[in-house]
Design a protein around this motif. Structure first.
Motif, PDB file in Angstrom:
ATOM      1  N   ILE A  24      34.786  46.102   4.464  1.00 34.33           N
ATOM      2  CA  ILE A  24      34.563  46.137   5.910  1.00 34.33           C
ATOM      3  C   ILE A  24      33.690  44.969   6.326  1.00 34.33           C
ATOM      4  CG2 ILE A  24      33.671  47.511   7.835  1.00 34.33           C
ATOM      5  CD1 ILE A  24      34.330  49.997   6.189  1.00 34.33           C
ATOM      6  N   CYS A  25      34.250  44.115   7.176  1.00 32.99           N
ATOM      7  CA  CYS A  25      33.534  42.916   7.633  1.00 32.99           C
ATOM      8  C   CYS A  25      32.219  43.260   8.324  1.00 32.99           C
ATOM      9  CB  CYS A  25      34.408  42.107   8.589  1.00 32.99           C
ATOM     10  SG  CYS A  25      35.787  41.274   7.787  1.00 32.99           S
ATOM     11  N   ALA A  26      32.176  44.352   9.075  1.00 38.66           N
ATOM     12  CA  ALA A  26      30.984  44.707   9.844  1.00 38.66           C
ATOM     13  C   ALA A  26      29.768  44.982   8.968  1.00 38.66           C
ATOM     14  CB  ALA A  26      31.273  45.921  10.733  1.00 38.66           C
ATOM     15  N   ILE A  27      29.995  45.320   7.692  1.00 37.31           N
ATOM     16  CA  ILE A  27      28.864  45.637   6.816  1.00 37.31           C
ATOM     17  C   ILE A  27      28.767  44.723   5.598  1.00 37.31           C
ATOM     18  CG2 ILE A  27      28.764  48.058   7.544  1.00 37.31           C
ATOM     19  CD1 ILE A  27      30.205  48.792   4.909  1.00 37.31           C
ATOM     20  N   THR A  28      29.622  43.680   5.559  1.00 44.66           N
ATOM     21  CA  THR A  28      29.644  42.806   4.382  1.00 44.66           C
ATOM     22  C   THR A  28      29.655  41.344   4.823  1.00 44.66           C
ATOM     23  OG1 THR A  28      31.049  44.492   3.343  1.00 44.66           O
ATOM     24  CG2 THR A  28      30.812  42.405   2.176  1.00 44.66           C
ATOM     25  N   ASP A  53      37.001  42.736  15.504  1.00 42.88           N
ATOM     26  CA  ASP A  53      37.021  41.756  16.591  1.00 42.88           C
ATOM     27  C   ASP A  53      37.349  40.363  16.037  1.00 42.88           C
ATOM     28  OD1 ASP A  53      34.627  40.623  15.476  1.00 42.88           O
ATOM     29  OD2 ASP A  53      33.377  41.918  16.717  1.00 42.88           O
ATOM     30  N   GLY A  54      37.396  39.385  16.923  1.00 45.48           N
ATOM     31  CA  GLY A  54      37.762  38.027  16.534  1.00 45.48           C
ATOM     32  C   GLY A  54      36.818  37.397  15.531  1.00 45.48           C
ATOM     33  N   GLU A  58      37.851  36.103  11.753  1.00 45.40           N
ATOM     34  CA  GLU A  58      37.512  34.776  11.228  1.00 45.40           C
ATOM     35  C   GLU A  58      36.798  34.895   9.878  1.00 45.40           C
ATOM     36  OE1 GLU A  58      34.804  30.939  12.517  1.00 45.40           O
ATOM     37  OE2 GLU A  58      35.608  32.225  14.097  1.00 45.40           O
ATOM     38  N   ALA A  59      35.872  35.846   9.775  1.00 44.41           N
ATOM     39  CA  ALA A  59      35.155  36.053   8.513  1.00 44.41           C
ATOM     40  C   ALA A  59      36.124  36.486   7.411  1.00 44.41           C
ATOM     41  CB  ALA A  59      34.055  37.096   8.687  1.00 44.41           C
ATOM     42  N   ILE A  82      44.725  50.913  20.880  1.00 46.84           N
ATOM     43  CA  ILE A  82      45.657  50.271  19.946  1.00 46.84           C
ATOM     44  C   ILE A  82      45.969  48.837  20.349  1.00 46.84           C
ATOM     45  CG2 ILE A  82      46.712  52.428  19.205  1.00 46.84           C
ATOM     46  CD1 ILE A  82      49.282  51.312  20.685  1.00 46.84           C
ATOM     47  N   HIS A  83      45.683  48.497  21.593  1.00 46.52           N
ATOM     48  CA  HIS A  83      45.932  47.121  22.034  1.00 46.52           C
ATOM     49  C   HIS A  83      44.959  46.138  21.386  1.00 46.52           C
ATOM     50  CE1 HIS A  83      49.018  48.532  24.683  1.00 46.52           C
ATOM     51  NE2 HIS A  83      48.183  49.441  25.152  1.00 46.52           N
ATOM     52  N   ASN A  84      43.904  46.655  20.745  1.00 48.22           N
ATOM     53  CA  ASN A  84      43.006  45.801  19.974  1.00 48.22           C
ATOM     54  C   ASN A  84      43.798  45.092  18.877  1.00 48.22           C
ATOM     55  OD1 ASN A  84      40.373  44.773  19.400  1.00 48.22           O
ATOM     56  ND2 ASN A  84      40.236  46.190  17.684  1.00 48.22           N
ATOM     57  N   SER A  85      44.649  45.824  18.177  1.00 51.60           N
ATOM     58  CA  SER A  85      45.498  45.212  17.145  1.00 51.60           C
ATOM     59  C   SER A  85      46.464  44.220  17.754  1.00 51.60           C
ATOM     60  CB  SER A  85      46.293  46.283  16.387  1.00 51.60           C
ATOM     61  OG  SER A  85      45.460  46.967  15.492  1.00 51.60           O
ATOM     62  N   GLU A  86      47.016  44.558  18.886  1.00 55.83           N
ATOM     63  CA  GLU A  86      47.960  43.667  19.568  1.00 55.83           C
ATOM     64  C   GLU A  86      47.278  42.338  19.919  1.00 55.83           C
ATOM     65  OE1 GLU A  86      51.200  44.260  23.142  1.00 55.83           O
ATOM     66  OE2 GLU A  86      49.310  45.340  23.267  1.00 55.83           O
ATOM     67  N   ARG A  87      46.051  42.421  20.426  1.00 56.70           N
ATOM     68  CA  ARG A  87      45.303  41.201  20.797  1.00 56.70           C
ATOM     69  C   ARG A  87      44.916  40.377  19.568  1.00 56.70           C
ATOM     70  NH1 ARG A  87      43.093  45.015  24.323  1.00 56.70           N
ATOM     71  NH2 ARG A  87      41.427  45.489  22.872  1.00 56.70           N
ATOM     72  N   LEU A  88      44.416  41.053  18.530  1.00 57.30           N
ATOM     73  CA  LEU A  88      43.889  40.342  17.364  1.00 57.30           C
ATOM     74  C   LEU A  88      44.972  39.825  16.435  1.00 57.30           C
ATOM     75  CD1 LEU A  88      40.739  42.510  16.591  1.00 57.30           C
ATOM     76  CD2 LEU A  88      40.862  40.305  17.766  1.00 57.30           C
TER      77      LEU A  88
END
Length: 185
Positions: A24-28, A53-54, A58-59, A82-88
């Motif tokens: 998980i990027c948010a904790i690593t 998120d973006g 990138e990470a 679910i549009h978060n996946s669509e955007r990213l």
């Protein structure tokens, strides 16, 4: 579904028979993600790198992720979009597998994600909360009936029968990921 917070957990996952680990990027930190991916690779494990998120996409890419899962659940307020996946999805190269996680509740959701070139979905809560799992699978799969399995065909990971059935309903390929599963669209 363990959140990998120490390299020991990757070795433990391999020993316990996992086919992948969740990072998980948010904790690593990015450098540690890269180390964990290398360890997973050396053990023959896939690494699903989760982003929200973006910046986290990138990470994940900087760390060399080959499978990126986008969690559609906001971990700060627990809302789901679910549009978060669509955007990213637009931020991830086509040669990197992209998995939409959380919030997939309907066949229309799957259609939106398929149109966005998402490679797979992770469905948990929708199936677990359903009193009629077979009916839910039929609704998610546009009412298509599962194909019967040929005699002698290896049985898929027993931890993931619902995701396997959904993959059959959708006419897609099944991909197990550690204690949870994805369905490749």
């Amino acid at each position: 579904k363990d959140f990998t917070v120490d390299e020991y957990m990757i070795y433990q996952a391999k020993t316990l028979g996992a086919s992948a680990v969740l990072l998980i990027c948010a904790i690593t930190e990015t450098a540690r993600l890269k180390e964990y991916i290398a360890i997973a690779d050396s053990l023959g494990l896939s690494a699903l790198v989760e982003a929200h998120d973006g910046h986290e996409i990138e990470a994940a890419l900087d760390a060399g992720a080959r499978i990126i899962g986008v969690n559609n659940r906001n971990l700060k307020d627990f809302t789901v979009d679910i549009h978060n996946s669509e955007r990213l999805r637009k931020l991830v190269p086509d040669n990197v597998m992209f998995i939409a996680e959380s919030g997939i509740r309907t066949a229309a959701d799957i259609d939106v994600l398929r149109a966005a070139n998402v490679n797979g979905v992770l469905i948990g809560e929708t199936l677990m909360l359903s009193n009629d799992k077979k009916g839910m699978l039929a609704r998610l799969g546009h009412g298509v009936r599962p194909l019967s399995q040929k005699a002698g065909t290896p049985v898929p990971d027993p931890l993931c029968p619902m995701s396997y059935l959904l993959s059959m309903l959708l006419g897609t390929s099944y991909t197990p990921i550690t204690n949870f599963c994805t369905v490749r669209l």
